[in-house]
Design an enzyme around this catalytic site. Structure first.
Site: not given
Ligand code: OAD
Length: 244
Positions: A66, A123, A102, A191-192, A217-218, A69
């Site tokens: 951490y 989170h 985030n 972006g999730t 999202n891409p 990060r």
């Molecule tokens: P992920 O890494 O699971 O997903 C990231 C998403 O962003 C994917 O769908 C990618 O396609 C997309 N992506 C990548 N580059 C991008 C860009 N330039 N613009 C838009 N989208 C883009 O991350 P999260 O969905 O945020 O939890 O993950 C959810 C949670 O899982 C996090 O908060 C964390 C993790 O475990 C905790 O820390 C509790």
């Protein structure tokens, strides 16, 4: 629905709710979770570091991850996506709600939550830590003077102020987010991967009450099939196209 209709729906909507994930910070140089981990941590899964058992087993290693990060996010800058969301909040005012998964603090640094609307960090965030006895949250010192594990002003060891796997999200933030997405005429999901609940369930609240949900999202995600419209682009360009 096409892009012009999505743009019109967002423009005319009074109540707007937004959910963001790591993809929004990708253009700030911060790695997402489910893309390949880079560097020293490639051999670990986040789940093996971000959990109460991992912390109980080896608090020093968890804090090393951490602290790294924490240093990274302080050197990162908000990107256009963060700034466009702060602008959208200023346009919509009190009926704008941003829920982010985030923990990098970039939305706040771009002005989100300070433009008349509300922002919640579902989170937690990397910039603070929690007293393990009292639960009080304190801002961390600058990375170059941070000693880990940090000790609170009350003399107790502190843990990262992050929601770990198996832990509950901050109740008031989650409740406010569920209410905002239920009331939203338009929700944006940006972006999730939609892999982690309850955050990933928020879009369903908007749909259930007849609202429109737009994904930026891409790539395809686990939520794409629910979406009214998908903008297949990165966050900064997708938001610029919707807000034109
Ligand atoms: P992920 O890494 O699971 O997903 C990231 C998403 O962003 C994917 O769908 C990618 O396609 C997309 N992506 C990548 N580059 C991008 C860009 N330039 N613009 C838009 N989208 C883009 O991350 P999260 O969905 O945020 O939890 O993950 C959810 C949670 O899982 C996090 O908060 C964390 C993790 O475990 C905790 O820390 C509790």
């Amino acid at each position: 629905m096409d892009l012009a209709e999505a743009r019109a729906a967002l423009h005319s909507a009074r109540r707007v709710a937004v959910l963001t994930g790591a993809g929004v910070s990708a253009e700030s140089g911060i790695p997402t979770f489910r893309d390949a981990q880079t560097g020293h941590w490639a051999r670990f899964r986040p789940e093996d570091l971000a959990s109460p058992p991992a912390y109980a087993r080896d608090p020093e290693m968890v804090w090393e991850w951490y602290a790294g990060r924490y240093r990274d996010v302080l050197t990162a800058q908000p990107n256009d996506a963060h700034h466009l969301l702060a602008r959208l909040e200023r346009e919509k005012g009190a009926d704008f709600f941003l829920a982010t998964q985030n923990v990098d603090g970039l939305h706040e640094r771009a002005g989100s939550g300070q433009g008349g609307g509300r922002m919640v960090e579902l989170h937690g965030n990397l910039l603070s830590a929690r007293d393990e006895v009292t639960g009080e949250v304190f801002l961390l010192p600058e990375p170059d003077v941070l000693v880990t594990p940090p000790v609170s002003p009350l003399g107790n060891r502190m843990r990262p102020n992050i929601v770990w796997f198996g832990e509950f999200l901050p109740e008031d933030a989650l409740e406010a987010a569920a209410d905002a997405f239920a009331a939203a005429e338009v929700a944006l999901v940006i972006g999730t991967s939609g892999a982690v609940y309850p955050a990933a369930g928020l879009a369903g609240e908007t749909l259930r009450w007849g609202g429109v949900v737009i994904e930026i999202n891409p790539d395809d995600t686990e939520l794409s099939h629910q979406m009214t419209y998908c903008v297949r682009d990165v966050a900064s360009r997708g938001l610029a196209a919707l807000l034109e």
